[in-house]
Scaffold this active site. Structure first.
Site, short mmCIF file in Angstrom:
data_model
loop_
_atom_site.label_atom_id
_atom_site.label_comp_id
_atom_site.label_asym_id
_atom_site.label_seq_id
_atom_site.Cartn_x
_atom_site.Cartn_y
_atom_site.Cartn_z
N GLU A 161 0.96 -1.30 -0.06
CA GLU A 161 -0.20 -0.06 0.12
C GLU A 161 1.02 1.11 -0.14
O GLU A 161 1.44 1.52 0.88
CB GLU A 161 -0.86 0.01 1.42
N CYS A 218 -2.42 8.45 3.04
CA CYS A 218 -2.17 7.98 1.69
C CYS A 218 -3.56 8.41 0.76
O CYS A 218 -3.21 8.67 -0.38
CB CYS A 218 -1.84 6.64 1.36
C1 SIN Z 1 -3.45 4.95 4.65
O1 SIN Z 1 -3.12 6.31 4.92
O2 SIN Z 1 -2.85 4.32 4.14
C2 SIN Z 1 -4.85 4.46 5.48
C3 SIN Z 1 -6.07 5.37 5.17
C4 SIN Z 1 -7.36 4.65 5.50
O3 SIN Z 1 -7.21 3.63 6.12
O4 SIN Z 1 -8.14 5.30 5.55
#
Ligand code: SIN
Length: 480
Positions: A248, A282
């Site tokens: 990820e 992210c």
């Molecule tokens: C992430 O920033 O990778 C996770 C964000 C989320 O699960 O909402």
């Protein structure tokens, strides 16, 4: 608070007795010295996970579900304590940290159930004397390298599916936030998880620990959440032993607002998406593409709400936007603002550092930039900070083209009331996740992950557990 590494069901110091300091990013204070695990400790943790694998795999899915479900309950029981620890480690506001505890627990609940639905397949044979089957088997020891921005939820998002599938696991939490992962480990003992099924190796040397994961033949899967740059290194490392990786990685989410959008809802969504964890997720909106007819009204309302956001220590009452995780994070966000201004953008609000009493110099004013063009850094790179660049567009196809003009493809957001457009744009966007009039689409029961350079594989959903399962095709000749 547990600050020692966790292997084979017990907490102990690092083999070399070294410790590293975990600090609160808001004020720089030391939260705790933590065992600084090295390669030998990673080897010991893999040994423990490998030893526990045969008996964990042999349990029924229902038996494996029990401690996972119990762990979710214990996390919710201790929600306030975990939220406070999470906020201290990563700086996010307490209200967000509380939401994260529930989010983290939801992955354990979901995968405890999903483990019971690991169905195989039977295939019609061409020879009447044969029976053809596909079995799904846990792949072995799984390793997880987790990020600092969700110190609890990214552990359980990897741990839930791995353990429910019948794998055992070694977690290397981010150097900035190991205490939350160790708190989960501590609760896992109370939940009745057998020794060695979960192991946690904190450490200041992530590369050396990851090196052990790729070296040891027992480790059959490595899951990582973090930067695209590190993800690429891990793909290269995985090649030698052909280890499966789930990644990820970075995002660069477009937030597209069409003329017919509900303005109030779009502004509320923009705030929720952009300023969650001070812009350090992210899936945070990273650039706002706003259709010309609604552009000025959107900017005016958005900037007014952003200007009123309360910046401060995440644990202080009422804080809505916390600090950047470190000096490099602050410097990058500031550099994106400076570059945009130098190239002709204007700050509708924010743009400077904020001094917060009793805190470190780690805070940036929540910022809205207008007049942004695709040439600017904030339009091309992930900012990972509280900066919202706004760029106007005219036609639907322009918005889609600009949104897709990036090597990333994690999350995108679309705000419109037009049903046909929702379908066209959702299909045209080259992203793993599309939020339609929805700023927070991620939930345990849906697949989370990206395309292009945003990653490989999915976490969550019924798809998340497949990452940890090997397919075994069995051809059975039952007669002559
Ligand atoms: C992430 O920033 O990778 C996770 C964000 C989320 O699960 O909402």
């Amino acid at each position: 608070m547990q600050s020692r590494l966790f292997a084979h069901g017990t907490f102990r110091d690092a083999g070399n007795s070294r410790k590293f300091e975990v600090r609160n990013p808001a004020n720089g204070s030391v939260i705790a010295p933590v065992a600084d695990g090295g390669p030998d400790d990673a080897h010991a943790a893999v040994d423990a996970a490998a030893a526990a694998f045969p008996s964990w795999r042999a349990l029924t899915a229902l038996e494996r579900a029990r401690p996972l479900r119990r762990l979710a309950e214990l996390m919710l029981r201790d929600a306030e304590r975990l939220a406070d620890l999470c906020s201290q480690e990563c700086g996010k506001p307490l209200a967000e940290a509380r939401t994260e505890v529930a989010y983290a627990a939801s992955f354990l609940e979901w995968f405890a159930e999903e483990g019971r639905r690991v169905y195989g397949e039977t295939i019609p044979a061409s020879d009447p004397a044969k029976r053809l089957m596909v079995l799904k088997r846990p792949c072995g020891v799984a390793a997880a390298i987790t990020p600092w921005n969700f110190p609890l939820a990214m552990v359980t998002r990897k741990m839930g599916p791995a353990l429910a599938a019948g794998c055992t696991q070694v977690v290397k939490p981010a150097e900035q936030t190991p205490l939350s992962a160790l708190a989960i480990a501590e609760l896992s003992v109370e939940a009745g998880l057998p020794a060695g099924v979960l192991n946690v190796v904190p450490g200041s040397g992530a590369a050396a620990i990851a090196g052990v994961f790729f070296e040891r033949p027992e480790v059959r899967h490595v899951s990582f959440t973090g930067s695209t740059e590190v993800g690429k290194l891990l793909i290269r490392q995985s090649a030698d032993r052909v280890v499966r990786v789930s990644l990820e990685l970075g995002g660069h989410a477009p937030f597209i607002v069409f003329d017919d959008a509900d303005l109030d809802a779009a502004v509320a969504g923009a705030i929720a998406s952009k300023f969650r964890n001070a812009g350090q997720t992210c899936v945070c909106a990273n650039r706002f593409l706003v259709q010309r007819g609604i552009h000025d009204a959107f900017v005016e309302r958005f900037a007014a709400v952003v200007a009123a956001l309360k910046v401060g220590d995440g644990r202080a009452p009422g804080t809505q936007v916390g600090p950047l995780i470190d000096d490099a994070g602050l410097a990058k966000a500031e550099a994106h603002v400076a570059d945009a201004i130098a190239q002709g953008a204007r700050a509708a609000t924010g743009g400077r550092r904020v001094r917060v009493d009793g805190c470190a110099d780690r805070f940036l004013e929540p910022t809205v930039l207008v007049g942004v063009t695709p040439a600017m850094r904030c339009f091309r790179e992930e900012t990972f900070g509280p900066v919202a660049p706004v760029c106007a567009f005219d036609r639907e196809e322009d918005a889609v083209r600009m949104a897709n003009d990036t090597p990333y493809g994690l999350a995108a957001y679309v705000w419109t009331r037009d049903g046909a457009r929702i379908m066209h744009v959702s299909e045209a966007l080259d992203y793993g996740i599309v939020g339609v009039n929805d700023a927070l689409p991620a939930v345990a029961q849906a697949p989370f992950g990206g395309v292009k350079q945003s990653g490989l594989g999915r976490e969550g959903g019924r798809q998340g557990i497949e990452e940890y399962l090997d397919l075994r095709y069995v051809s059975w000749r039952i007669g002559k």
